[in-house]
Design a protein around this motif. Structure first.
Motif, PDB file in Angstrom:
ATOM      1  N   GLU A 306       0.831  -1.207   0.000  1.00 45.63           N
ATOM      2  CA  GLU A 306       0.000   0.000   0.000  1.00 45.63           C
ATOM      3  C   GLU A 306       0.868   1.260   0.000  1.00 45.63           C
ATOM      4  O   GLU A 306       0.580   2.228  -0.711  1.00 45.63           O
ATOM      5  N   LEU A 309       2.384   2.037  -3.511  1.00 45.46           N
ATOM      6  CA  LEU A 309       1.489   2.190  -4.661  1.00 45.46           C
ATOM      7  C   LEU A 309       1.785   3.416  -5.515  1.00 45.46           C
ATOM      8  O   LEU A 309       1.819   3.317  -6.756  1.00 45.46           O
ATOM      9  N   PRO A 310       2.023   4.600  -4.920  1.00 43.46           N
ATOM     10  CA  PRO A 310       2.268   5.781  -5.766  1.00 43.46           C
ATOM     11  C   PRO A 310       3.513   5.651  -6.641  1.00 43.46           C
ATOM     12  O   PRO A 310       3.627   6.348  -7.659  1.00 43.46           O
ATOM     13  N   HIS A 313       3.017   2.574  -9.960  1.00 44.47           N
ATOM     14  CA  HIS A 313       2.440   3.042 -11.235  1.00 44.47           C
ATOM     15  C   HIS A 313       1.672   4.324 -10.972  1.00 44.47           C
ATOM     16  O   HIS A 313       1.037   4.480  -9.925  1.00 44.47           O
ATOM     17  N   GLU A 314       1.713   5.242 -11.937  1.00 45.40           N
ATOM     18  CA  GLU A 314       1.033   6.523 -11.755  1.00 45.40           C
ATOM     19  C   GLU A 314      -0.488   6.377 -11.756  1.00 45.40           C
ATOM     20  O   GLU A 314      -1.204   7.190 -11.182  1.00 45.40           O
ATOM     21  N   ASP A 315      -0.994   5.330 -12.418  1.00 45.77           N
ATOM     22  CA  ASP A 315      -2.424   5.025 -12.389  1.00 45.77           C
ATOM     23  C   ASP A 315      -2.700   4.117 -11.195  1.00 45.77           C
ATOM     24  O   ASP A 315      -2.193   2.995 -11.135  1.00 45.77           O
ATOM     25  N   GLN A 316      -3.498   4.581 -10.253  1.00 48.20           N
ATOM     26  CA  GLN A 316      -3.683   3.838  -9.004  1.00 48.20           C
ATOM     27  C   GLN A 316      -4.289   2.464  -9.237  1.00 48.20           C
ATOM     28  O   GLN A 316      -3.898   1.484  -8.583  1.00 48.20           O
ATOM     29  N   GLU A 317      -5.234   2.368 -10.142  1.00 48.16           N
ATOM     30  CA  GLU A 317      -5.856   1.081 -10.406  1.00 48.16           C
ATOM     31  C   GLU A 317      -4.836   0.062 -10.910  1.00 48.16           C
ATOM     32  O   GLU A 317      -4.827  -1.095 -10.489  1.00 48.16           O
ATOM     33  N   ALA A 319      -1.586   0.299 -10.377  1.00 48.62           N
ATOM     34  CA  ALA A 319      -0.652   0.066  -9.266  1.00 48.62           C
ATOM     35  C   ALA A 319      -1.197  -0.994  -8.319  1.00 48.62           C
ATOM     36  O   ALA A 319      -0.473  -1.900  -7.881  1.00 48.62           O
ATOM     37  N   VAL A 320      -2.481  -0.903  -7.994  1.00 52.66           N
ATOM     38  CA  VAL A 320      -3.112  -1.881  -7.114  1.00 52.66           C
ATOM     39  C   VAL A 320      -3.065  -3.264  -7.742  1.00 52.66           C
ATOM     40  O   VAL A 320      -2.757  -4.266  -7.068  1.00 52.66           O
TER      41      VAL A 320
END
Length: 488
Positions: A306, A309-310, A313-317, A319-320
């Protein structure tokens, strides 16, 4: 390339390159009358230090925190943590990082004083430590090292000449702890919560350069960092389980990025096999029981994921998604290391799926008949079944026949099987009553001979040629249920 490294303190201060939010530089906190009570001479040599020089009055002053080490910049690290599931701001409340020693082999190790006094993170505490808990960490960490388990280590313990109050009044002490680093999951939680993206990135890059430098030029290095920590923790927790070690306080601030065991508070080794074993006086609900350690490790790793995550990947979805895929590998990794280790303990070098039930059945029998964990495997190794609580039980006899049939399927000699088992099953562990015996002699009577003899024994846990039988016995029933305390 390291021939010109001098003998003695040879410090770097790489942690000071991190953003200011990550630490506070502070002065040392002198004590009244420091006295060296134990020195790890073998460790000192590996660090490039002169054991005799470390025993000098001037060096003892440094190990007590009365003087800073030459070239060092004392600082307290900031971090956060989930303590028994509850998130809070933390930090080195009773520890000082003095610097990082460059060893003769070119490695870098943190030099930290534990019990060295108040810091901005002490949260009202005195920042001091008792002699008993510091000697306890010395004993257990050195035992873990001898068992082949990644761990921080103890260089020295110095008494302060001052009493402190914990459960009772007792002598104060400062321990010098050596670590690949003191970077924790909680360090990343702190940066993610209270720092900027740039702070988090600086921390992650520092961790990669320090522990996994091969990743540094990879554009996916933050995801790869998570994967490396998952791998190292899967190895570590499997090793804990294989020797019956119970950490006792697996908070996220007590899980390292390097994969070393850290913070030996209410830890202990299991005697009678019971997967629900808890020793810690503060773990009233069994969150950190023996059987829960693998899953708690996964929970802690999820908190690291968690925090990263930033950076993943710049896209959180996305990255998750990537973090979840990485986390999904942990259970299989852990099980593979644990099964391989359990196979080795039983002389099985090519573990198969069918072996899982063989292993689980043995553990169920040990639980049912209250068999000692370490001694059972030692007895199996030596074919001395009469020395176990399982001896003469019909269901154990049936298990033993299946085990022998499994061993006969292997195209190796009996000598090979026994050597494999001897390398995998310790003869001795730091039995809890023996630890307490050594601590009482040292703390109450100022007699360190019991401790010194005990350390010699546990430094050779796989030596089947030595007569350590007196150290393999269970505690007398009169001692009752064993409880451990944090010592904070």
């Amino acid at each position: 390339m390291t021939d010109n490294i001098k003998v003695g303190w040879n410090l770097e201060n790489t942690y000071t390159s991190l953003p200011d939010i990550m630490f506070t530089a502070i002065n040392v906190n002198p004590v009244s009358n420091p006295k060296l009570v134990i020195l790890n001479e073998e460790l000192a040599t590996s660090l490039g230090l002169d054991s005799n020089a470390l025993k000098s009055r001037q060096s003892v002053e440094k190990l007590a925190g009365n003087r800073a080490l030459e070239g060092g910049i004392p600082l307290a690290q900031a971090y956060a943590g989930h303590q028994f599931g509850h998130f809070t701001m933390l930090g080195d409340g009773r520890a000082l990082l003095l610097g990082e020693q460059i060893t003769p082999s070119g490695e870098l190790f943190d030099i930290q004083l534990k019990g060295s006094g108040r810091t901005p993170y002490s949260r009202g505490g005195d920042g001091r430590a008792g002699l008993g808990p510091m000697l306890r960490e010395y004993i257990i960490s050195e035992s873990m090292h001898a068992l082949g388990i990644p761990t921080t280590r103890s260089l020295a313990v110095v008494t302060t000449g001052e009493d402190i109050m914990r459960e009772t009044v007792g002598p104060g002490a400062v321990m010098t702890r050596i670590a690949a680093s003191h970077l924790r999951v909680g360090t990343f939680q702190f940066a993610a919560k209270w720092g900027t993206i740039e702070d988090l990135k600086a921390l992650a890059d520092y961790a990669i350069e320090r522990h996994y430098p091969i990743l540094m030029d990879n554009e996916n290095r933050y995801l790869l960092l998570l994967q490396e920590v998952i791998e190292h923790q899967a190895v570590l927790i499997a090793k804990w389980q294989l020797v019956g070690f119970i950490h006792g306080v697996m908070n996220t601030d007590n899980m390292t990025i390097s994969g070393e065991t850290i913070d030996y508070g209410p830890c202990a080794f299991m005697d009678i096999y019971n997967p629900k074993t808890v020793f810690s006086s503060i773990d009233s609900h069994g969150r950190y029981a023996y059987e829960n350690q693998p899953n708690i490790a996964a929970w802690n790793l999820a908190r690291l994921a968690e925090s990263l995550l930033p950076l993943i990947h710049e896209d959180q979805e996305e990255a998750v998604k990537q973090a979840q895929e990485a986390m999904a590998t942990y259970p299989e990794k852990y099980e593979t290391y644990w099964l391989t280790g359990m196979g080795n303990k039983l002389g099985i070098f090519n573990i198969e799926k069918a072996d899982i039930s063989l292993i689980e059945n043995l553990l169920q029998l040990m639980d049912k008949y209250e068999a000692d964990y370490t001694n059972t495997f030692r007895a199996l190794t030596l074919s001395k079944l009469e020395e176990t609580a399982l001896y003469g039980k019909e269901d154990f006899n049936q298990w033993h026949e299946k085990w022998q049939a499994r061993l006969e399927k292997q195209d190796v000699s009996k000598d090979f099987i026994q050597r494999l088992m001897q390398k995998s099953n310790p003869v001795v562990i730091p039995r809890n009553h023996r630890v307490e015996e050594a601590l009482e002699a040292a703390v109450v009577k100022e007699d360190y001979s019991v401790l010194e003899n005990f350390l010699k024994v546990i430094s050779r846990p796989y030596d089947y040629n030595s007569d350590y039988m007196e150290y393999t016995s269970l505690p007398p029933d009169t001692l009752g249920e064993y409880k451990t305390f944090c010592g904070t």
